[in-house]
Design an enzyme around this catalytic site. Structure first.
Site, mmCIF file in Angstrom:
data_model
loop_
_atom_site.group_PDB
_atom_site.id
_atom_site.type_symbol
_atom_site.label_atom_id
_atom_site.label_comp_id
_atom_site.label_asym_id
_atom_site.label_seq_id
_atom_site.Cartn_x
_atom_site.Cartn_y
_atom_site.Cartn_z
ATOM 1 N NE ARG A 237 -2.649 -1.235 3.607
ATOM 2 C CZ ARG A 237 -2.962 -2.441 4.066
ATOM 3 N NH1 ARG A 237 -3.661 -3.266 3.318
ATOM 4 N NH2 ARG A 237 -2.586 -2.838 5.263
ATOM 5 C CG PHE A 253 -9.839 -8.784 -6.367
ATOM 6 C CD1 PHE A 253 -10.833 -9.744 -6.245
ATOM 7 C CD2 PHE A 253 -9.150 -8.674 -7.561
ATOM 8 C CE1 PHE A 253 -11.136 -10.593 -7.311
ATOM 9 C CE2 PHE A 253 -9.443 -9.518 -8.632
ATOM 10 C CZ PHE A 253 -10.431 -10.482 -8.511
ATOM 11 C CG ASP A 275 -14.246 -6.423 -2.527
ATOM 12 O OD1 ASP A 275 -13.008 -6.576 -2.402
ATOM 13 O OD2 ASP A 275 -15.063 -7.241 -2.063
ATOM 14 C CB SER A 276 -17.590 -9.609 -5.001
ATOM 15 O OG SER A 276 -16.795 -10.230 -4.016
ATOM 16 C CB ALA A 305 -12.835 -8.586 -10.028
ATOM 17 C CG ASP A 322 -4.602 -8.143 -2.825
ATOM 18 O OD1 ASP A 322 -4.091 -9.269 -2.889
ATOM 19 O OD2 ASP A 322 -4.758 -7.535 -1.738
ATOM 20 C CB CYS A 362 -2.870 -14.232 -0.927
ATOM 21 S SG CYS A 362 -4.623 -14.411 -1.268
#
Ligand code: SAH
Length: 419
Positions: A237, A253, A275-276, A305, A322, A362
């Site tokens: 960030r 995301f 984002d969802s 997305a 992300d 990730c």
């Protein structure tokens, strides 16, 4: 107690006449003997023992508890926590003959804390205090959010020591309260129920206010994802802020808008936050507001997305990608690489000439090498020439044990697209 007696591995306070499984004396501890040659990784410090490596167990092997591990010639190797219900039978805590008790957890946690206190105090009041294997406490996550701590006990073994761990943590840090978010797939595999709630002290407020590098964030530790905030992305960030000036940014995301706040702080002209999750976006909106960015150009968009990146016409100077882990187990890797390729291909197609893509995975099961190859494939299909300007990863409060490289789950690439 006479001085001729050997020290017992439980605290010998005068009123303690019995012991729990967690505190049983060494002579009642389970003894576990490994098959020939299966001691090699353990001698090298790897903390996991799978069922297939075990030759024989002396003691009640139906019960969760502390265990001593030996090679097949009966040489003592290490000590850890045993769970008969998990294929991952033992997670090792120590390679020394030390008692597993409150004082053990206190020593481990104070080492973890000392490192964070030096490196992070001053820049943030939210960080991961204990990162499981990375702090030689497999199965235990402790995140600090201002005056509160949020714990995750992922294994049946750690669950057994909950009281000792809470006592150690309370003595070390004097938090206002300790909250628990022990839930999810790992606990199911361990055969234990989810457990969520206040463990000690005051219940945390609905939203905890934290401060990271001078930016404020509201964190929902009760219902948020993970323990409420993606502490592992702190460095990335901050990196985004250094290259956002006069650029349009898509934060894909976004969760609660961490990258969006840093992008505006770094001088971005426009930020789209995607984002969802509706609750995540609601909090993202609040986070933009409390940092003074409510009236800046940009939108918060809820959706999928994958569909969005394929369909939008807009292009951006910077895109942050992300996604959540697309591979939860090894068998998912093929499908996951397809997903990562799709996302990166469409992100690259929507990047302006000279644009930057900060792309992450990730997924623990996807290696950094494979991730780079997938992104390479996406660049070829997108017809872009791309350079790596920086490799990105977790912040320093997420250490990875050299002896347990599997702990390195977050990998990221900062990419520059030529034309
Ligand atoms: N970058 C964030 C963390 C992202 S976590 C930060 O630094 O805080 C992954 C996010 O992806 C979650 O917020 C989740 O709600 C969202 N998500 C999951 N599937 C999605 C999808 N198909 N489309 C859009 N967002 C999705």
């Amino acid at each position: 107690m006479g001085s001729e007696n050997p020290p017992l591995p439980y605290s010998n306070t005068p009123n303690q006449f019995t012991w729990s499984h967690a505190q049983r004396p060494e002579n009642r501890m389970l003894q576990l003997f490994l098959k020939k040659d299966r001691d090699v990784p353990i001698r090298r410090g790897h903390p996991w023992i799978f069922s297939g490596a075990i030759e024989r167990i002396d003691g009640d092997e139906t019960e969760v508890g502390a265990a001593d591990v030996f090679d097949n010639k009966k040489n003592w190797l290490a000590r850890g926590l045993y769970n008969p219900k998990s294929q991952l039978r033992v997670r090792l805590l120590t390679w020394q003959k030390e008692a597993i008790d409150q004082s053990f957890f206190s020593r481990r946690l104070s080492q973890a804390l000392a490192f964070r206190a030096v490196e992070l105090t001053g820049s943030t009041n939210a960080y991961r205090l204990c990162n499981g294997e990375g702090d030689f406490l497999p199965g235990l996550i402790v995140d600090r959010y201002a005056d509160y701590y949020v714990c995750q006990f992922f294994t049946a073994g750690m669950e057994l020591f909950k009281d000792d761990i809470i006592a150690a943590l309370s003595a070390l840090t004097a938090p206002k309260g300790i909250f628990e978010r022990s839930e999810g797939r790992v606990r199911e595999e361990e055969g234990i129920e989810a457990s969520v709630g206040t463990l000690t002290g005051e219940p945390p407020p609905e939203l905890i206010s934290i401060e990271e590098n001078g930016h404020k964030f509201l964190v929902d530790v009760r219902r948020g994802q993970k323990t409420g905030f993606f502490l592992d992305q702190r460095d990335s960030r901050a990196f985004l802020a250094t290259l956002a000036r006069d650029r349009s940014v898509l934060n894909c995301f976004s969760y609660t808008g961490g990258f969006s706040v840093y992008a505006f702080a770094g001088g971005a002209t426009e930020v789209v936050t995607f984002d969802s999750s509706h609750p995540a976006l609601e909090l993202a909106e609040k986070n933009l507001e409390i940092n003074g960015f409510a009236d800046r150009t940009g939108e918060l968009i809820k959706g999928d997305a994958f569909a969005y990146l394929k369909e939008i016409e807009q292009t951006f100077d910077v895109i942050v990608l992300d996604p959540p882990s697309l591979a939860h187990k090894r068998a998912d890797i093929n499908a996951a690489t397809g997903g990562y390729k799709f996302l990166n291909l469409h992100a690259l197609k929507h990047l302006n000439p000279g644009g930057l893509l900060l792309t992450f995975s990730c997924s623990q099961h996807l290696s950094a090498d494979l991730f780079q190859k997938v992104v390479f494939g996406a660049a070829i299909d997108a017809g872009r020439k791309v350079t790596i300007v920086k490799r990105l990863g977790h912040s320093i409060d997420h250490p990875v044990s050299l002896h347990h490289p599997e702990g390195e789950y977050l990998k990221g690439l900062a990419l520059h697209a030529l034309d």
